[in-house]
Structure formats: structure tokens, C-alpha cells
Enzyme design. Structure first.
Site, PDB file in Angstrom:
ATOM      1  N   MET A   1       0.603  -7.613  -3.098  1.00  0.00           N
ATOM      2  CA  MET A   1       1.228  -6.196  -2.912  1.00  0.00           C
ATOM      3  C   MET A   1       1.716  -5.574  -4.378  1.00  0.00           C
ATOM      4  O   MET A   1       2.149  -6.280  -5.348  1.00  0.00           O
ATOM      5  CB  MET A   1       2.821  -6.626  -2.541  1.00  0.00           C
TER       6      MET A   1
ATOM      7  N   ASP B   1      -0.134  -2.293   8.996  1.00  0.00           N
ATOM      8  CA  ASP B   1       1.152  -2.834   8.416  1.00  0.00           C
ATOM      9  C   ASP B   1       1.946  -3.166   9.664  1.00  0.00           C
ATOM     10  O   ASP B   1       2.613  -2.178  10.042  1.00  0.00           O
ATOM     11  CB  ASP B   1       1.429  -1.986   7.344  1.00  0.00           C
TER      12      ASP B   1
ATOM     13  N   HIS C   1      -1.924  -6.847   8.479  1.00  0.00           N
ATOM     14  CA  HIS C   1      -1.016  -7.616   7.716  1.00  0.00           C
ATOM     15  C   HIS C   1       0.371  -7.628   8.032  1.00  0.00           C
ATOM     16  O   HIS C   1       0.995  -6.593   8.407  1.00  0.00           O
ATOM     17  CB  HIS C   1      -0.784  -6.535   6.334  1.00  0.00           C
TER      18      HIS C   1
ATOM     19  N   SER D   1      -4.349   2.569   5.352  1.00  0.00           N
ATOM     20  CA  SER D   1      -3.349   1.876   6.181  1.00  0.00           C
ATOM     21  C   SER D   1      -2.676   2.905   7.196  1.00  0.00           C
ATOM     22  O   SER D   1      -2.285   3.917   6.735  1.00  0.00           O
ATOM     23  CB  SER D   1      -2.127   1.603   5.030  1.00  0.00           C
TER      24      SER D   1
ATOM     25  N   HIS E   1      -6.393  -1.033   8.122  1.00  0.00           N
ATOM     26  CA  HIS E   1      -5.074  -1.844   7.671  1.00  0.00           C
ATOM     27  C   HIS E   1      -4.106  -1.505   8.470  1.00  0.00           C
ATOM     28  O   HIS E   1      -3.662  -0.337   8.571  1.00  0.00           O
ATOM     29  CB  HIS E   1      -4.979  -1.712   6.029  1.00  0.00           C
TER      30      HIS E   1
ATOM     31  N   MET F   1       3.867  -8.350   7.872  1.00  0.00           N
ATOM     32  CA  MET F   1       5.274  -8.243   6.922  1.00  0.00           C
ATOM     33  C   MET F   1       6.410  -8.620   7.866  1.00  0.00           C
ATOM     34  O   MET F   1       7.002  -7.873   8.525  1.00  0.00           O
ATOM     35  CB  MET F   1       5.577  -6.979   6.368  1.00  0.00           C
TER      36      MET F   1
ATOM     37  N   ASP G   1      -2.616  -3.559  -2.326  1.00  0.00           N
ATOM     38  CA  ASP G   1      -1.687  -2.815  -1.208  1.00  0.00           C
ATOM     39  C   ASP G   1      -0.455  -2.141  -1.677  1.00  0.00           C
ATOM     40  O   ASP G   1       0.553  -2.899  -2.172  1.00  0.00           O
ATOM     41  CB  ASP G   1      -1.443  -3.877   0.026  1.00  0.00           C
ATOM     42  N   GLY G   2      -0.609  -0.799  -1.994  1.00  0.00           N
ATOM     43  CA  GLY G   2       0.747  -0.162  -2.155  1.00  0.00           C
ATOM     44  C   GLY G   2       0.604   0.611  -3.430  1.00  0.00           C
ATOM     45  O   GLY G   2       0.316   0.115  -4.378  1.00  0.00           O
TER      46      GLY G   2
END
Ligand code: DX5
Ligand code: ZN
Length: 214
Positions: free
Chosen positions: A137, A34, A66, A7, A32, A68, A171-172
């Protein structure tokens, strides 16, 4: 095959070309992004211009985007034009998920949906046949460096038990300690920000993930 998706949120933002070059030297193909809008999540990150710049400089890098953000449908074309290979929207931000996924497919981009920790994974069931990618997530979205929420693994197991054969990303808070458990649960993409970009030896992280596929 378990894939690593570093990420960019955790990269050295003043040295992105060096960071992504190192990633390619490590044999990593996914990056990735974000994308955060300070509304859907309490943070503001990157936009399509950065994706486009990365795509121009690293054309072989698979941009795993991704979103958000609120109203993500308004940005499907912008990120498709910027070179996104996978575009993941949050179910919570969509009025008509099927229509949004149709728009992504029309741009020949891989279709992804994501759910926050407190969203019931069963809400994804009607869309399994029109998805290449599901992103679970494993932290509350907004910031890197958080601790993985282990109960989220049940969502991955549930999706596999319900026949989803596409990619499932976690993810996370993903790191070397929980990677094997995530793979066993059925994750095929491990999004790692801190655990990759802040690693003593990033090549070792890549090797460990590769060994999960054996
Ligand atoms: C949260 C972000 C993070 C990031 C990964 O909104 O999406 O999950 O990708 O962060 P790390 O790997 O540092 O937890
Ligand atoms: Zn993400």
C-alpha cells in the site's frame, strides 16, 4: 513484465460494462477490486456479487481482488467462487497468515498478502515462499485519489533484496510520474485507479506502462 491493474474504485460505477470493455480494448488483462468493509478501512465498496457479475461478463479478465476487511478468511471461498484469480489479504487482519494462504491455495487462486504503510515489511518474510503476489500500500487504504507515499518504495526494494521473485504490486497514488520509479524499485504490478480511469487517453497510459517493461 510490468502489468497495469486498473482499480475499479475509480471507474464510472454507472457504466461499468463500458469501462471494462474499454479496458479490454486497451489490452489490459488485470482488474483490481478494492473490497472495503467500513471497519478495516473507513470506506465501504464492493462485494463478491459484483466480482461474480464481472467474471461472468468478462471471463478472460484476471480479477485481482484486494480484501481491505476484518476477518478476510471468512470470505476466501466467496471470492474464489466469484472468480477471483488473485486474492490479497491484509497481514494486519490475519491471526494465522499461513493457514489463510493455505485456504487460498486450496481454491487454486493466486495467494497475496498486503501491508499498510505503517506495517513493518519484515513481518512478510516468513511467508515469501507461499506467496505469488505481495501488495504494498503506497497510501493509507480506504480511498482513491491520494498522493503516493514515496518511502513505501523501500519495502519493494527490501522484498526484492530478500529474494522475492513473485509479483509485487504498488497500490495508491500510482501515476505516470512515479510509474518508472516504482518499476525500478522492483514493482511488477501497478494498481492505478485515478490515473487510468480518469485519464484523457487511457490507451496512452497502457502504452507508457508497457514501455517500462522494455
Ligand atoms: C486505497 C485504494 C486505492 C486505489 C487506487 O485503499 O486501494 O489505492 O486502489 O487509487 P488511486 O490509483 O486513485 O490512488
Ligand atoms: Zn487495492
Amino acid at each position: 513484465m510490468i502489468k497495469l491493474a486498473p482499480s475499479l474504485l475509480a471507474a464510472d460505477l454507472l457504466n461499468l460494462e463500458r469501462e471494462i470493455t474499454k479496458m479490454e480494448q486497451d489490452g489490459v488483462e488485470l482488474l483490481h477490486f478494492d473490497i472495503m468493509d467500513a471497519h478495516f478501512v473507513p470506506n465501504l465498496s464492493f462485494g463478491p456479487a459484483l466480482c461474480e457479475a464481472v467474471h461472468r461478463r468478462f471471463p478472460n479478465c484476471h480479477l485481482d481482488v484486494h480484501l481491505m476487511m476484518d476477518n478476510p478468511v471468512d470470505y476466501i471461498d466467496r471470492f474464489a467462487d466469484a472468480g477471483a484469480h488473485t486474492l490479497t489479504l491484509h497481514l494486519e487482519a490475519l491471526d494465522d497468515p499461513a493457514a489463510a494462504l493455505g485456504r487460498i491455495k486450496a481454491r487454486n487462486v493466486r495467494r497475496g498478502l498486503s501491508v499498510r504503510p505503517h506495517t513493518d515489511v519484515r513481518l512478510l518474510l516468513p511467508y515469501l515462499d507461499c506467496l505469488e503476489h505481495i501488495l504494498i500500500m503506497t497510501v493509507e487504504p480506504g480511498f482513491g485519489g491520494q498522493k503516493l507515499m514515496p518511502e513505501q518504495l523501500d519495502k519493494i526494494r527490501f522484498l526484492r533484496a530478500n529474494g522475492f521473485r513473485g509479483d509485487i504490486a504498488a497500490d495508491g497514488g500510482v501515476n505516470m510520474k512515479n510509474a518508472a520509479l516504482l518499476a525500478e524499485a522492483g514493482a511488477s504490478v501497478l494498481v492505478m485507479g485515478t490515473a487510468y480511469f480518469h485519464a484523457e487517453n487511457s490507451a496512452q497510459v497502457v502504452q507508457t506502462v508497457k514501455e517500462l517493461s522494455k
